[in-house]
Design an enzyme around this catalytic site. Structure first.
Site, PDB file in Angstrom:
ATOM      1  N   SER A 129     -13.189 -34.630 -40.404  1.00 52.55           N
ATOM      2  CA  SER A 129     -14.617 -35.319 -40.004  1.00 52.55           C
ATOM      3  C   SER A 129     -14.549 -35.969 -38.629  1.00 52.55           C
ATOM      4  CB  SER A 129     -15.104 -35.863 -41.012  1.00 52.55           C
ATOM      5  OG  SER A 129     -16.268 -36.600 -40.640  1.00 52.55           O
ATOM      6  N   TYR A 153     -13.879 -42.927 -47.251  1.00 52.25           N
ATOM      7  CA  TYR A 153     -14.313 -41.450 -46.925  1.00 52.25           C
ATOM      8  C   TYR A 153     -13.289 -41.001 -45.722  1.00 52.25           C
ATOM      9  CZ  TYR A 153     -16.558 -37.527 -44.970  1.00 52.25           C
ATOM     10  OH  TYR A 153     -16.842 -36.306 -44.370  1.00 52.25           O
ATOM     11  N   LYS A 157      -9.785 -38.305 -45.242  1.00 52.70           N
ATOM     12  CA  LYS A 157     -10.084 -37.014 -44.205  1.00 52.70           C
ATOM     13  C   LYS A 157      -8.932 -37.091 -43.229  1.00 52.70           C
ATOM     14  CE  LYS A 157     -13.544 -34.948 -45.852  1.00 52.70           C
ATOM     15  NZ  LYS A 157     -13.569 -33.570 -45.999  1.00 52.70           N
TER      16      LYS A 157
END
Ligand code: UD1
Length: 334
Positions: A129, A153, A157
């Site tokens: 991302s 988060y 990633k």
């Protein structure tokens, strides 16, 4: 014989669109998904949309952390590659429940990699991302831009220890032009477009605009929105690239290369839907960056992939999905 690709998270928003493009491209797709934040109806609709290719799709309800279940699947079928899209993705929730995110996104991936390695399947396309760029000092973001995961988060990633293609998605929006599959977030949407969509169908009274004092043309945040069908095609391009023996571990941005502000997006959506979106102006949302958009040259050059759709198409397709499915995959209000 068609080539079999395992898609984790294939019932979700990005996964379902990717599976459809795989089937239409002549691949066989095996989906594993734990249906936490997705619906099996999406699988059925992808099957229908794929027409004669629909029978090349199979679905297994499996949590990636369930190693025996994954082992069984890999023992029963040989996969050419894995597209790993499964994961939790709500930034706010990741700050409140970091362990949940590490457990799901990291442990899930570790188990997947272990099972892949044990079965000699070493080709992976991983959905990363643009969140790993944090608040970029310089835009557009190139694949070499410094990485700064500003939330759990984001940290889940940014693991790049395997030989894989990492696709850094910018902001996926829109839906398949048929209006049969699209994004259906549980609870209050975190992201801009799903929120606008729910205001347009009357599920929420107004959109809160987070921040009106950014150094942008109209003061609102700027992002690189990319049509989900373009994004899905980016996965097929990445799969093809994996056949190139020179590939080790490569990173590609999947974005449009264009920045669009919140107010520009609202105006375009109003035009596409004919609905007025009432706005409530508010302070900046903590953790948000001012301007994020992609340098897309590397993906164009090496993957031979480029976003085809723009803001009109995002909004047209988003509204088509929303007006046909005002409650997503649910028939009515929960
Ligand atoms: C974030 C991540 C992105 C990730 C995505 C996953 C960052 C920098 N980006 O995207 O990598 O893939 O979540 O879901 O962490 N906005 C409003 N009102 C709203 C919602 C959003 O004004 O109700 C504004 C935001 O302030 C922002 C823009 O709309 O300027 C886009 O926000 P959003 O859709 O949440 O995406 P990102 O935060 O860019």
């Amino acid at each position: 014989m068609s080539r079999s690709i395992l898609v984790t998270g294939g019932a979700g928003y990005i996964g379902s669109h990717t599976v459809l493009q795989l089937l239409l491209g002549g691949y066989k797709a095996v989906v594993v998904d734990k249906l936490d934040n997705s619906s099996e109806i999406a699988i059925k609709r992808v099957q229908e949309l794929a027409g004669e290719h629909g029978s090349n799709l199979t679905f297994h309800e499996i949590d990636l952390r369930d190693k025996p279940a994954l082992e069984k699947l890999f023992a029963s079928e040989k996969f050419e590659a894995v597209i790993h899209v499964a994961g939790l993705k709500a930034v706010g929730e990741s700050v409140k429940k970091p362990l949940l995110y590490y457990d799901n996104n990291l442990i899930g991936m570790i188990v997947l990699l272990e099972v892949m390695a044990a079965h000699g399947c070493k080709k992976l396309v991983f959905s990363s991302s643009a969140t790993v760029y944090g608040w970029p000092k310089v835009v557009p973001c190139t694949e070499e831009s410094p990485i700064s995961a500003t939330n759990p988060y984001g940290r889940t990633k940014s693991d790049s220890t395997w030989k894989i293609i990492l696709l850094r998605y910018f902001n996926p929006v829109g839906a398949h032009p048929s209006g049969h599959i699209g994004e259906d977030p549980r609870g209050i949407p975190n992201n801009l477009i799903p929120f606008i969509q729910q205001v347009a169908v009357g599920r929420r009274p107004a959109l809160t605009v987070y921040g009106t004092d950014y150094k942008t043309t109209d003061g609102t945040g700027v992002r690189d929105y990319i049509h989900v069908v373009d994004l899905a095609d980016g996965h097929i391009a990445a799969l093809k690239k994996l056949a190139d023996p020179s590939v080790g571990c490569e990173v590609y941005n999947l974005g449009s290369g264009k920045g669009t502000s919140v107010l520009e997006m609202v105006a375009a959506f109003e035009k596409a839907s004919g609905k007025k979106i009432p706005l409530v102006m508010a302070d900046r949302r903590p953790g948000d960056a001012e301007i994020v958009y992609a340098e897309t040259e590397k993906a164009e050059r090496e993957l031979n992939w480029k976003a085809k759709y723009g803001i009109q198409e995002f909004c047209r397709d988003q509204w088509n999905w929303a007006s046909k499915n005002p409650y997503g995959y649910e028939p009515q209000a929960p």
